[in-house]
Design a protein around this motif. Structure first.
Motif, PDB file in Angstrom:
ATOM      1  N   THR A   1      92.123  -0.424  59.108  1.00  0.00           N
ATOM      2  CA  THR A   1      91.499  -0.989  57.908  1.00  0.00           C
ATOM      3  C   THR A   1      92.465  -0.852  56.738  1.00  0.00           C
ATOM      4  N   ALA A   2      92.906  -1.988  56.213  1.00  0.00           N
ATOM      5  CA  ALA A   2      93.845  -2.015  55.096  1.00  0.00           C
ATOM      6  C   ALA A   2      93.131  -1.631  53.799  1.00  0.00           C
ATOM      7  N   PRO A   3      93.874  -1.307  52.741  1.00  0.00           N
ATOM      8  CA  PRO A   3      93.244  -0.938  51.477  1.00  0.00           C
ATOM      9  C   PRO A   3      92.294  -1.988  50.914  1.00  0.00           C
ATOM     10  N   ASN A   4      92.535  -3.279  51.229  1.00  0.00           N
ATOM     11  CA  ASN A   4      91.647  -4.330  50.715  1.00  0.00           C
ATOM     12  C   ASN A   4      90.390  -4.491  51.558  1.00  0.00           C
ATOM     13  N   GLY A   5      90.206  -3.617  52.553  1.00  0.00           N
ATOM     14  CA  GLY A   5      88.997  -3.653  53.382  1.00  0.00           C
ATOM     15  C   GLY A   5      89.110  -4.492  54.629  1.00  0.00           C
ATOM     16  N   MET A   6      90.190  -5.228  54.802  1.00  0.00           N
ATOM     17  CA  MET A   6      90.347  -6.072  55.984  1.00  0.00           C
ATOM     18  C   MET A   6      90.815  -5.224  57.155  1.00  0.00           C
ATOM     19  N   ALA A   7      90.229  -5.465  58.333  1.00  0.00           N
ATOM     20  CA  ALA A   7      90.601  -4.742  59.550  1.00  0.00           C
ATOM     21  C   ALA A   7      91.508  -5.629  60.396  1.00  0.00           C
ATOM     22  N   ARG A   8      92.646  -5.085  60.813  1.00  0.00           N
ATOM     23  CA  ARG A   8      93.620  -5.833  61.595  1.00  0.00           C
ATOM     24  C   ARG A   8      94.113  -4.995  62.762  1.00  0.00           C
ATOM     25  N   ARG A   9      94.451  -5.676  63.867  1.00  0.00           N
ATOM     26  CA  ARG A   9      94.942  -5.007  65.062  1.00  0.00           C
ATOM     27  C   ARG A   9      96.466  -4.923  65.019  1.00  0.00           C
ATOM     28  N   TYR A  10      97.005  -3.746  65.281  1.00  0.00           N
ATOM     29  CA  TYR A  10      98.452  -3.555  65.317  1.00  0.00           C
ATOM     30  C   TYR A  10      98.812  -2.770  66.572  1.00  0.00           C
ATOM     31  N   SER A  11      99.797  -3.270  67.310  1.00  0.00           N
ATOM     32  CA  SER A  11     100.215  -2.601  68.531  1.00  0.00           C
ATOM     33  C   SER A  11     100.974  -1.325  68.215  1.00  0.00           C
ATOM     34  N   LEU A  12     100.739  -0.308  69.028  1.00  0.00           N
ATOM     35  CA  LEU A  12     101.514   0.919  68.926  1.00  0.00           C
ATOM     36  C   LEU A  12     102.895   0.673  69.512  1.00  0.00           C
ATOM     37  N   CYS A  13     103.925   1.137  68.812  1.00  0.00           N
ATOM     38  CA  CYS A  13     105.287   0.867  69.274  1.00  0.00           C
ATOM     39  C   CYS A  13     106.061   2.129  69.632  1.00  0.00           C
ATOM     40  N   ASN A  14     105.479   3.300  69.441  1.00  0.00           N
ATOM     41  CA  ASN A  14     106.183   4.509  69.856  1.00  0.00           C
ATOM     42  C   ASN A  14     105.880   4.830  71.314  1.00  0.00           C
ATOM     43  N   ALA A  15     106.585   5.802  71.858  1.00  0.00           N
ATOM     44  CA  ALA A  15     106.404   6.174  73.260  1.00  0.00           C
ATOM     45  C   ALA A  15     105.041   6.824  73.453  1.00  0.00           C
ATOM     46  N   PRO A  16     104.316   6.461  74.505  1.00  0.00           N
ATOM     47  CA  PRO A  16     103.011   7.074  74.757  1.00  0.00           C
ATOM     48  C   PRO A  16     103.074   8.588  74.979  1.00  0.00           C
ATOM     49  N   SER A  17     104.251   9.098  75.304  1.00  0.00           N
ATOM     50  CA  SER A  17     104.390  10.543  75.503  1.00  0.00           C
ATOM     51  C   SER A  17     104.278  11.312  74.195  1.00  0.00           C
ATOM     52  N   GLU A  18     104.448  10.635  73.069  1.00  0.00           N
ATOM     53  CA  GLU A  18     104.290  11.292  71.768  1.00  0.00           C
ATOM     54  C   GLU A  18     102.802  11.485  71.490  1.00  0.00           C
ATOM     55  N   ARG A  19     102.425  12.670  71.108  1.00  0.00           N
ATOM     56  CA  ARG A  19     101.008  12.960  70.886  1.00  0.00           C
ATOM     57  C   ARG A  19     100.689  13.298  69.423  1.00  0.00           C
ATOM     58  N   ARG A  20     101.701  13.510  68.585  1.00  0.00           N
ATOM     59  CA  ARG A  20     101.434  13.946  67.215  1.00  0.00           C
ATOM     60  C   ARG A  20     101.502  12.807  66.195  1.00  0.00           C
ATOM     61  N   ARG A  21     101.878  11.594  66.633  1.00  0.00           N
ATOM     62  CA  ARG A  21     101.941  10.482  65.697  1.00  0.00           C
ATOM     63  C   ARG A  21     101.674   9.168  66.414  1.00  0.00           C
ATOM     64  N   TYR A  22     101.201   8.220  65.636  1.00  0.00           N
ATOM     65  CA  TYR A  22     101.150   6.825  66.051  1.00  0.00           C
ATOM     66  C   TYR A  22     102.139   6.065  65.175  1.00  0.00           C
ATOM     67  N   ALA A  23     102.835   5.087  65.749  1.00  0.00           N
ATOM     68  CA  ALA A  23     103.748   4.239  64.978  1.00  0.00           C
ATOM     69  C   ALA A  23     103.350   2.783  65.164  1.00  0.00           C
ATOM     70  N   ILE A  24     103.183   2.076  64.064  1.00  0.00           N
ATOM     71  CA  ILE A  24     102.887   0.648  64.092  1.00  0.00           C
ATOM     72  C   ILE A  24     103.854  -0.065  63.158  1.00  0.00           C
ATOM     73  N   ALA A  25     104.171  -1.299  63.466  1.00  0.00           N
ATOM     74  CA  ALA A  25     105.020  -2.112  62.595  1.00  0.00           C
ATOM     75  C   ALA A  25     104.211  -3.313  62.127  1.00  0.00           C
ATOM     76  N   VAL A  26     104.271  -3.582  60.841  1.00  0.00           N
ATOM     77  CA  VAL A  26     103.478  -4.648  60.224  1.00  0.00           C
ATOM     78  C   VAL A  26     104.409  -5.640  59.548  1.00  0.00           C
ATOM     79  N   LYS A  27     104.280  -6.904  59.914  1.00  0.00           N
ATOM     80  CA  LYS A  27     105.034  -7.957  59.241  1.00  0.00           C
ATOM     81  C   LYS A  27     104.208  -8.505  58.089  1.00  0.00           C
TER      82      LYS A  27
END
Length: 332
Positions: A59-85
């Motif tokens: 959910t973005a600050p303007n209230g809109m909900a958008r889907r973003y793929s996770l791009c980091n390795a699934p073995s990482e457990r302490r963070r999620y990484a997403i890239a937004v164009k």
């Protein structure tokens, strides 16, 4: 051909409602108008696990909900990484993320959902990405590298300046496994994908994410591949804009006898919701298969990436497809 994100096993629409409040650890512009966001629990504890191909509903600050793929390795457990164009022509969600979100902010984020997983039975993987569609492919590549699995990544973008993760994908370690192609906005310089998919190695699966033109091209070029070996992630590109002259029609629900008007520019799914009729759905772009509905009568205009030719006479994806006749009769 299977053009699917786990067709028939997608989570119900209500699954998106499960949310976490995650802190933005960092925000980095990694290419022109492309921003990498790193998200974590406030106490830095482990996050729910995910597999390559998973996405978050943010959910973005303007209230809109958008889907973003996770791009980091699934073995990482302490963070999620997403890239937004940042898409100036979009609905506003990406603009809000790019312009308003800063490190230290808190975002409402769903648990990971995966309609685009790596095939467990595959011995080799061909990843084809266009533009920001690199994000799920990158997570796949990272998982496959950790497993020492066989893969090749083909990544098409406009120019080096607009290519996300360019430095990482250009390392000597990936030479011969990653092909990056720039067309500089000229159609005549587009990559010829045909020879790259002309032959399929035993137990090879293909995964494609990017602009709709790329996916439609790959879809046509891989019709000779086995039914279950080709997978697409629409990444929102399938959202349909009503063309001039789009016609209204009716759908009759065979089980209840209710007839629903579907105006031009409104999906069957949307028209049903307006009447208070809820049916399973998720991606709303014709890729995940969760809104697959039996069609008992009528002729559909199919706009999805799921149904095979032999299924189109008896089934329809009600989130994107329409009617070529005055009335469709649905098994609802």
């Amino acid at each position: 051909m299977s053009i699917t994100e786990m067709t028939g096993t997608t989570e119900p629409r209500q699954a998106d409602a499960t949310a976490m409040s995650l802190e933005v650890l960092a925000k980095t512009e990694i290419a022109q108008d492309i921003f990498l966001f790193e998200l974590a629990q406030s106490d830095r504890s482990d996050l729910p696990p995910f597999g390559a191909g998973s996405h978050l509903l943010v959910t973005a600050p303007n209230g809109m909900a958008r889907r973003y793929s996770l791009c980091n390795a699934p073995s990482e457990r302490r963070r999620y990484a997403i890239a937004v164009k940042r898409d100036a022509a979009g609905g506003g969600g990406s603009i809000s993320m790019a312009d308003e979100v800063m490190a230290g902010d808190v975002l409402e984020v769903s648990a990971p959902m995966n309609y685009f997983p790596l095939a467990a039975e595959a011995d080799s993987h061909l990843l084809i990405a266009g533009g920001i569609g690199i994000t799920p492919a990158l997570a796949m590549m990272r998982e496959l590298m950790e497993k020492n699995a066989d893969f090749k990544l083909i990544y098409c973008s406009r120019s080096p300046e607009t290519t996300a993760f360019l430095d990482e994908l250009s390392t000597p370690e990936l030479e011969g496994r990653v092909l990056i192609h720039h067309d500089y906005g000229e159609r005549g310089r587009s990559l010829d994908i045909a020879p790259l998919v002309a032959e399929r190695g035993a137990a090879t699966h293909l995964y494609c994410c990017g602009p709709r033109a790329l996916m439609e091209g790959v879809r046509q070029l891989t019709r000779h591949w086995p039914h279950a070996a080709v997978h697409f992630e629409d990444f929102g590109a399938g959202a349909h804009v009503a063309p001039d002259g789009e016609r209204a029609f009716k759908v009759r629900l065979a089980r209840s006898g209710v007839t629903v008007d579907v105006p031009a520019g409104v999906s069957i799914l949307g028209a049903l919701r307006d009447r208070g009729i809820e049916t399973p759905s998720s991606c709303e772009s014709g890729t995940c298969g969760s809104c697959r509905t039996g069609m008992l009568s009528g002729v559909a205009e199919h706009r999805d990436f799921v149904l095979d030719d032999d299924e189109q006479g008896s089934e329809i994806m009600i989130c994107v497809s329409r009617a070529r006749c005055d009335e469709l009769v649905l098994d609802l």
